[in-house]
Design a protein around this motif. Structure first.
Motif, short mmCIF file in Angstrom:
data_model
loop_
_atom_site.label_atom_id
_atom_site.label_comp_id
_atom_site.label_asym_id
_atom_site.label_seq_id
_atom_site.Cartn_x
_atom_site.Cartn_y
_atom_site.Cartn_z
N THR A 176 40.86 46.82 -7.39
CA THR A 176 41.25 45.71 -8.27
C THR A 176 42.75 45.69 -8.48
O THR A 176 43.40 44.64 -8.42
CB THR A 176 40.52 45.83 -9.63
N VAL A 205 33.01 44.98 -15.91
CA VAL A 205 34.31 45.57 -16.18
C VAL A 205 35.39 45.06 -15.24
O VAL A 205 36.50 44.73 -15.67
CB VAL A 205 34.22 47.11 -16.13
N LYS A 206 35.10 44.99 -13.93
CA LYS A 206 36.15 44.62 -12.99
C LYS A 206 36.71 43.22 -13.23
O LYS A 206 37.94 43.03 -13.20
CB LYS A 206 35.66 44.80 -11.56
N TYR A 250 38.99 51.75 -9.88
CA TYR A 250 39.76 50.55 -10.19
C TYR A 250 40.89 50.28 -9.20
O TYR A 250 41.60 49.29 -9.32
CB TYR A 250 40.36 50.67 -11.60
N GLU A 302 40.67 57.27 -12.01
CA GLU A 302 41.27 55.98 -11.68
C GLU A 302 40.68 55.34 -10.43
O GLU A 302 40.83 54.14 -10.20
CB GLU A 302 42.78 56.15 -11.46
N MET A 328 37.34 44.24 -22.84
CA MET A 328 36.73 45.54 -22.56
C MET A 328 36.52 46.34 -23.85
O MET A 328 35.56 47.08 -23.98
CB MET A 328 37.58 46.31 -21.56
N LYS A 354 45.95 53.97 -19.34
CA LYS A 354 44.79 53.08 -19.38
C LYS A 354 45.14 51.65 -19.01
O LYS A 354 44.27 50.88 -18.60
CB LYS A 354 44.17 53.08 -20.78
N SER A 355 46.41 51.27 -19.16
CA SER A 355 46.80 49.90 -18.85
C SER A 355 46.67 49.60 -17.36
O SER A 355 46.46 48.45 -16.96
CB SER A 355 48.24 49.64 -19.29
N LEU A 397 38.90 43.59 -16.20
CA LEU A 397 40.11 44.31 -15.86
C LEU A 397 41.11 43.38 -15.18
O LEU A 397 42.31 43.42 -15.47
CB LEU A 397 39.78 45.49 -14.95
N ARG A 398 40.63 42.52 -14.30
CA ARG A 398 41.54 41.60 -13.61
C ARG A 398 42.20 40.64 -14.61
O ARG A 398 43.40 40.36 -14.53
CB ARG A 398 40.80 40.82 -12.53
#
Length: 402
Positions: A167, A79-80, A164, A161, A57, A106-107, A83-84
């Motif tokens: 996910t 992004v998703k 997300y 948030e 990312m 952000k984590s 992110l996973r």
């Protein structure tokens, strides 16, 4: 004690956590810093154990910066899955058997890792995000609401948030074996799980915050005394009066050539020397007029004590470095919490009014000249900031919780 420090993002998000890891190490603990893999060498240079996390990312952000709306939309679709993969890397951290976790919001996975391990967790916040107050609105709100709406404005953090949550919910169940639902970061912070990592001289805790929310002070690295500047930078600094520093990091998404031309003309109007840092591309390297040096970057803790004025975007990392250096500041905020810090610096008397709206060479030059009159105030505030030890305060709090 085995603390796990979990952060993602750019250097401004990672370096405070590295400073905290160094403090924990010095106190006899065994911290593990989990951060984007590109920071492995930085952690190794400071003797900190490191766990690499997916940094796709961050790379995507660099790729689409300044490429327009279509590129941003295309990137958002990727992004998703990224992110996973980032969350899956975080899931492997359960094997480290941490006693306590300090996580950057952000984590997204920090609270769940703590839940899986059954250990205390702290949100390590570099700016106020989750504890409502009537004293000021949420720093990430793009508009300044009427004072009566200050407390309500803090709901914006949860909204950020929201895209997300699905996910994260699926990851919790599939990778960690946890129930789908989870406590929001705001709930954990309200229960006392927070470390506010900024100077109380920059922003004291408002009266309606609980005692545990008092800021610790900045989490700063030792001054880069052993850093050797390039010969051309060392010569430039020795050859005249302290220059103006100009650097906007990665914040600017417009045409860097136009911004650079505006900055160069502003510097010419002031008649001062300047060091321009191109950073992540907000400014563009090119010809160097007399009295101007263009560099890619230099450690702020080394460079800013050697300049007359620091012109920047208002990111909290640069704000902290300039405060510590005692340099008066000119802030041209672009996004996020930058307007909040710009206004705060102005109220403290170490920066003129933020340069908002259309940026012109005349306006920027005037702000630089106004900032030079604030040198004494900036140096006085720096003495207070340098007397703080935010890392030691945070280490003490973490130690009591484990």
């Amino acid at each position: 004690m085995r603390p796990l420090l979990l952060t993602v993002g750019s250097r401004g998000d990672v370096q405070p956590y590295l400073a905290l890891a160094r403090g924990l190490l010095a106190a006899g603990h065994r911290p593990l810093l989990a951060a984007p893999r590109g920071f492995a060498a930085l952690a190794a240079a400071h003797g900190v154990e490191f766990a690499p996390l997916n940094d796709e990312m961050l790379a995507l952000q660099d790729t689409v910066r300044g490429q327009g709306v279509r590129a941003a939309i295309t990137a958002a679709r990727a992004v998703k899955p990224m992110l996973r993969r980032l969350l899956d890397d975080q899931a492997t951290l359960t094997a480290c058997q941490a006693d306590v976790i300090v996580y950057h919001p952000k984590s997204l996975g920090g609270p769940s890792i703590a839940e899986k391990l059954g250990v205390p967790a702290f949100a390590g916040l570099l700016l106020p995000l989750y504890l409502p107050t009537s004293a000021f609105p949420s720093p990430i709100l793009p508009l300044r609401p009427p004072r009566a709406l200050n407390r309500a404005s803090w709901g914006v953090s949860a909204a950020v948030e929201a895209p997300y949550r699905g996910t994260v919910r699926d990851w919790r169940a599939e990778a960690l074996g946890l129930r789908p639902g989870s406590r929001a970061v705001a709930g954990l912070v309200k229960a006392g799980g927070v470390l506010h990592a900024w100077s109380p001289h920059l922003l004291p805790a408002p009266a309606d915050w609980p005692a545990y929310a008092r800021p610790t002070g900045f989490w700063t690295m030792p001054v880069s005394g052993d850093w050797a500047p390039p010969a051309r930078l060392a010569r430039f600094l020795e050859d005249g009066e302290p220059p103006v520093y100009v650097g906007f990091g990665s914040s600017y998404s417009g045409a860097p050539e136009t911004l650079t031309a505006t900055v160069l003309e502003a510097v010419r109007l002031t008649g001062r020397r300047a060091v321009l840092a191109t950073g992540w591309g907000a400014l563009r390297a090119g010809s160097e007029p007399d009295g101007v040096l263009v560099i890619e970057e230099a450690p702020h803790d080394w460079l800013l004590p050697r300049v007359a004025v620091a012109v920047h975007h208002g990111g909290i990392g640069t704000v902290a470095a300039a405060l510590h250096a005692g340099a008066p500041q000119v802030v041209r905020p672009f996004l996020g919490d930058q307007p909040f810090w710009a206004e705060r610096l102005h109220r403290l008397g170490v920066a003129p009014a933020p340069v908002t709206g259309r940026l012109t060479a005349v306006r920027l030059a005037a702000a630089i000249e106004a900032a030079t009159d604030l040198t004494s105030a900036a140096r006085a505030l720096a003495a207070h900031v340098r007397a703080e030890d935010g890392v030691t305060a945070a280490v003490a709090r973490i130690s009591r919780a484990s």
